[in-house]
Write a protein that holds these residues in place. Structure first.
Motif, PDB file in Angstrom:
ATOM      1  N   ALA A   1       0.818  -1.222   0.000  1.00 45.57           N
ATOM      2  CA  ALA A   1       0.000   0.000   0.000  1.00 45.57           C
ATOM      3  C   ALA A   1       0.847   1.265   0.000  1.00 45.57           C
ATOM      4  O   ALA A   1       0.305   2.364  -0.105  1.00 45.57           O
ATOM      5  CB  ALA A   1      -0.931  -0.007   1.209  1.00 45.57           C
ATOM      6  N   LEU A   2       2.166   1.093   0.111  1.00 46.16           N
ATOM      7  CA  LEU A   2       3.055   2.251   0.242  1.00 46.16           C
ATOM      8  C   LEU A   2       3.956   2.486  -0.964  1.00 46.16           C
ATOM      9  O   LEU A   2       4.016   3.587  -1.507  1.00 46.16           O
ATOM     10  CB  LEU A   2       3.961   2.073   1.464  1.00 46.16           C
ATOM     11  N   PHE A   3       4.657   1.431  -1.394  1.00 48.72           N
ATOM     12  CA  PHE A   3       5.816   1.636  -2.253  1.00 48.72           C
ATOM     13  C   PHE A   3       5.551   1.388  -3.735  1.00 48.72           C
ATOM     14  O   PHE A   3       4.735   0.544  -4.113  1.00 48.72           O
ATOM     15  CB  PHE A   3       6.969   0.750  -1.777  1.00 48.72           C
ATOM     16  N   VAL A   4       6.290   2.150  -4.553  1.00 43.18           N
ATOM     17  CA  VAL A   4       6.233   2.012  -6.010  1.00 43.18           C
ATOM     18  C   VAL A   4       7.650   1.867  -6.546  1.00 43.18           C
ATOM     19  O   VAL A   4       8.614   2.254  -5.888  1.00 43.18           O
ATOM     20  CB  VAL A   4       5.563   3.243  -6.666  1.00 43.18           C
ATOM     21  N   PRO A   5       7.793   1.324  -7.777  1.00 42.10           N
ATOM     22  CA  PRO A   5       9.133   1.196  -8.359  1.00 42.10           C
ATOM     23  C   PRO A   5       9.795   2.562  -8.533  1.00 42.10           C
ATOM     24  O   PRO A   5       9.138   3.525  -8.919  1.00 42.10           O
ATOM     25  CB  PRO A   5       8.863   0.544  -9.722  1.00 42.10           C
ATOM     26  N   GLU A   6      11.083   2.619  -8.262  1.00 42.23           N
ATOM     27  CA  GLU A   6      11.820   3.876  -8.382  1.00 42.23           C
ATOM     28  C   GLU A   6      11.749   4.439  -9.799  1.00 42.23           C
ATOM     29  O   GLU A   6      11.686   5.650  -9.999  1.00 42.23           O
ATOM     30  CB  GLU A   6      13.293   3.640  -7.997  1.00 42.23           C
ATOM     31  N   ASP A   7      11.725   3.529 -10.798  1.00 40.68           N
ATOM     32  CA  ASP A   7      11.732   3.978 -12.190  1.00 40.68           C
ATOM     33  C   ASP A   7      10.328   4.248 -12.743  1.00 40.68           C
ATOM     34  O   ASP A   7      10.179   4.650 -13.897  1.00 40.68           O
ATOM     35  CB  ASP A   7      12.452   2.951 -13.080  1.00 40.68           C
ATOM     36  N   ASP A   8       9.285   4.025 -11.928  1.00 42.65           N
ATOM     37  CA  ASP A   8       7.920   4.278 -12.402  1.00 42.65           C
ATOM     38  C   ASP A   8       7.028   4.712 -11.228  1.00 42.65           C
ATOM     39  O   ASP A   8       6.070   4.031 -10.875  1.00 42.65           O
ATOM     40  CB  ASP A   8       7.348   3.025 -13.077  1.00 42.65           C
ATOM     41  N   PRO A   9       7.330   5.860 -10.629  1.00 42.27           N
ATOM     42  CA  PRO A   9       6.608   6.278  -9.426  1.00 42.27           C
ATOM     43  C   PRO A   9       5.139   6.621  -9.667  1.00 42.27           C
ATOM     44  O   PRO A   9       4.360   6.657  -8.719  1.00 42.27           O
ATOM     45  CB  PRO A   9       7.386   7.513  -8.951  1.00 42.27           C
ATOM     46  N   LEU A  10       4.751   6.860 -10.935  1.00 37.43           N
ATOM     47  CA  LEU A  10       3.358   7.200 -11.244  1.00 37.43           C
ATOM     48  C   LEU A  10       2.582   5.997 -11.788  1.00 37.43           C
ATOM     49  O   LEU A  10       1.526   6.157 -12.403  1.00 37.43           O
ATOM     50  CB  LEU A  10       3.306   8.356 -12.254  1.00 37.43           C
ATOM     51  N   LEU A  11       3.097   4.820 -11.534  1.00 40.36           N
ATOM     52  CA  LEU A  11       2.484   3.583 -12.025  1.00 40.36           C
ATOM     53  C   LEU A  11       0.988   3.511 -11.737  1.00 40.36           C
ATOM     54  O   LEU A  11       0.171   3.272 -12.633  1.00 40.36           O
ATOM     55  CB  LEU A  11       3.202   2.381 -11.379  1.00 40.36           C
ATOM     56  N   PHE A  12       0.610   3.750 -10.490  1.00 41.89           N
ATOM     57  CA  PHE A  12      -0.789   3.619 -10.100  1.00 41.89           C
ATOM     58  C   PHE A  12      -1.632   4.792 -10.610  1.00 41.89           C
ATOM     59  O   PHE A  12      -2.801   4.621 -10.955  1.00 41.89           O
ATOM     60  CB  PHE A  12      -0.918   3.480  -8.581  1.00 41.89           C
ATOM     61  N   TYR A  13      -1.038   5.977 -10.685  1.00 40.68           N
ATOM     62  CA  TYR A  13      -1.773   7.143 -11.180  1.00 40.68           C
ATOM     63  C   TYR A  13      -2.128   6.952 -12.659  1.00 40.68           C
ATOM     64  O   TYR A  13      -3.225   7.311 -13.095  1.00 40.68           O
ATOM     65  CB  TYR A  13      -0.947   8.415 -10.970  1.00 40.68           C
ATOM     66  N   ARG A  14      -1.204   6.382 -13.415  1.00 38.62           N
ATOM     67  CA  ARG A  14      -1.462   6.120 -14.828  1.00 38.62           C
ATOM     68  C   ARG A  14      -2.581   5.090 -14.991  1.00 38.62           C
ATOM     69  O   ARG A  14      -3.506   5.284 -15.780  1.00 38.62           O
ATOM     70  CB  ARG A  14      -0.183   5.617 -15.499  1.00 38.62           C
ATOM     71  N   ALA A  15      -2.500   4.025 -14.211  1.00 43.03           N
ATOM     72  CA  ALA A  15      -3.514   2.963 -14.307  1.00 43.03           C
ATOM     73  C   ALA A  15      -4.895   3.480 -13.899  1.00 43.03           C
ATOM     74  O   ALA A  15      -5.905   3.182 -14.549  1.00 43.03           O
ATOM     75  CB  ALA A  15      -3.106   1.776 -13.428  1.00 43.03           C
ATOM     76  N   LEU A  39       0.738  14.184 -16.443  1.00 41.26           N
ATOM     77  CA  LEU A  39       0.172  12.881 -16.800  1.00 41.26           C
ATOM     78  C   LEU A  39      -1.325  12.996 -17.071  1.00 41.26           C
ATOM     79  O   LEU A  39      -1.824  12.508 -18.106  1.00 41.26           O
ATOM     80  CB  LEU A  39       0.426  11.880 -15.663  1.00 41.26           C
ATOM     81  N   LEU A  40      -2.044  13.651 -16.166  1.00 35.55           N
ATOM     82  CA  LEU A  40      -3.497  13.785 -16.327  1.00 35.55           C
ATOM     83  C   LEU A  40      -3.838  14.653 -17.536  1.00 35.55           C
ATOM     84  O   LEU A  40      -4.778  14.363 -18.277  1.00 35.55           O
ATOM     85  CB  LEU A  40      -4.113  14.368 -15.048  1.00 35.55           C
ATOM     86  N   GLY A  41      -3.069  15.717 -17.731  1.00 37.26           N
ATOM     87  CA  GLY A  41      -3.305  16.585 -18.881  1.00 37.26           C
ATOM     88  C   GLY A  41      -3.106  15.861 -20.194  1.00 37.26           C
ATOM     89  O   GLY A  41      -3.875  16.042 -21.151  1.00 37.26           O
ATOM     90  N   SER A  42      -2.097  14.993 -20.250  1.00 39.55           N
ATOM     91  CA  SER A  42      -1.810  14.251 -21.479  1.00 39.55           C
ATOM     92  C   SER A  42      -2.917  13.258 -21.822  1.00 39.55           C
ATOM     93  O   SER A  42      -3.063  12.852 -22.979  1.00 39.55           O
ATOM     94  CB  SER A  42      -0.478  13.506 -21.340  1.00 39.55           C
ATOM     95  N   LYS A  43      -3.703  12.880 -20.817  1.00 40.22           N
ATOM     96  CA  LYS A  43      -4.791  11.920 -21.040  1.00 40.22           C
ATOM     97  C   LYS A  43      -6.137  12.614 -21.275  1.00 40.22           C
ATOM     98  O   LYS A  43      -7.159  11.955 -21.424  1.00 40.22           O
ATOM     99  CB  LYS A  43      -4.875  10.946 -19.865  1.00 40.22           C
ATOM    100  N   GLY A  44      -6.132  13.955 -21.252  1.00 34.22           N
ATOM    101  CA  GLY A  44      -7.347  14.687 -21.612  1.00 34.22           C
ATOM    102  C   GLY A  44      -8.168  15.205 -20.456  1.00 34.22           C
ATOM    103  O   GLY A  44      -9.265  15.735 -20.660  1.00 34.22           O
ATOM    104  N   PHE A  45      -7.660  15.093 -19.239  1.00 34.25           N
ATOM    105  CA  PHE A  45      -8.391  15.656 -18.101  1.00 34.25           C
ATOM    106  C   PHE A  45      -8.271  17.174 -18.122  1.00 34.25           C
ATOM    107  O   PHE A  45      -7.275  17.734 -18.570  1.00 34.25           O
ATOM    108  CB  PHE A  45      -7.860  15.088 -16.777  1.00 34.25           C
ATOM    109  N   LYS A  46      -9.305  17.849 -17.637  1.00 35.05           N
ATOM    110  CA  LYS A  46      -9.384  19.311 -17.699  1.00 35.05           C
ATOM    111  C   LYS A  46      -9.438  19.913 -16.290  1.00 35.05           C
ATOM    112  O   LYS A  46      -9.726  19.213 -15.313  1.00 35.05           O
ATOM    113  CB  LYS A  46     -10.636  19.745 -18.474  1.00 35.05           C
TER     114      LYS A  46
END
Length: 286
Positions: free
Chosen positions: A214-228, A258-265
């Motif tokens: 519930a805490l940690f993400v890969p160092e090379d992909d810290p936005l992994l969960f935000y993207r998903a 990240l959110l802007g690139s996916k079309g969020f306003k």
């Protein structure tokens, strides 16, 4: 016989070097309210009040566990979140005050008489979903998590707080296609976002005791969960739906991009009470 004042002194000495002074004060106050079943105001007003032999023994036992770094919330088995009693176990994160601010932002952003569909992703103890349902009784609220043990605690918390929340077991990184998840007007999440670099600066009472998934993400992909979650939201939010995130304070710009690139306003970054970038709100216009 020891008094309340004595207890504060004993804890101050016992926990020195493990916690800073304000944290020790706060922990001792929580212990004293638990042991004496008194309000914080009463404890502060009557420091000469004596503890019974049993209360002294219990206080010593709690102190011996706190010295190991184990969080008091896990020792007691509960915490308070947004005015509600929330059970916590080592399978769930301990809710933080800044997450209460995220809940407050959601509540201030919606009409309280609307029949909203709300989804909390990575619900853990259920604290976000339950507090939203408690304050938006007309809403249909669901909480999603990969952990069976966390969901068991979340269900107990919903029962404890007399609310109905639909809890769903699945992995947001690999959603079970057979599960029916209703379209949501609001998706909210406090996903894993702690990197290994962050971990080095964290207190051991977090890194040694709270659930790493519930805490940690890969160092090379810290936005992994935000993207998903953003990709999921693109398909599962209603028109003009809202997405709320608690974020890593050092990745505010990256999360906005990240959110802007996916079309969020109308992406809005908000600071917490300590002045750190910790929350984001975004709209989805279909």
């Amino acid at each position: 016989m020891k008094t309340i004042k004595d207890l504060f002194i004993i804890y101050r000495h016992g926990l020195a070097g493990i916690y800073d002074a304000p944290e020790i004060e706060s922990l001792t106050l929580m212990v004293t309210t638990e042991l004496l079943n008194l309000t914080k105001a009463t404890i502060k007003a009557f420091p000469e009040r004596e503890l019974s032999a049993t209360q002294q023994e219990d206080a010593n036992l709690l102190l011996s566990q706190l010295i190991t770094g184990r969080p008091l919330q896990y020792i007691l088995g509960y915490t308070e979140f947004y005015g509600l009693k929330i059970l916590v176990t080592p399978a769930t994160l301990i809710p933080r005050p800044e997450t209460e601010e995220l809940v407050e932002w959601v509540l201030s952003s919606v009409s309280h008489d609307c029949n909203l569909n709300i989804l909390d992703i990575g619900t853990g103890s259920g604290c976000i979903a339950i507090s939203l349902k408690k304050n938006l009784p007309g809403a249909s609220v669901s909480g999603l998590d990969i952990s069976v043990d966390a969901l068991k605690t979340a269900k107990e918390n919903a029962l404890l707080n007399n609310v109905e929340v639909n809890f769903i077991e699945t992995d947001i990184l690999n959603i079970n296609s057979e599960i029916n998840i209703p379209k949501s007007d609001i998706i909210i999440s406090n996903p894993p976002y702690v990197t290994l670099e962050d971990k080095r600066q964290m207190h051991t009472n977090v890194t040694d005791f709270e659930p790493h998934t519930a805490l940690f993400v890969p160092e090379d992909d810290p936005l992994l969960f935000y993207r998903a979650i953003a990709d999921f939201a693109l398909l599962n939010l209603t028109d003009n739906g809202l997405l709320f995130f608690e974020i890593n304070e050092s990745l505010g710009k990256e999360t906005i991009d990240l959110l802007g690139s996916k079309g969020f306003k109308n992406i809005e970054l908000r600071q917490d009470m300590s002045g750190r970038d910790r929350m984001i709100k975004a709209y989805l216009a279909l």
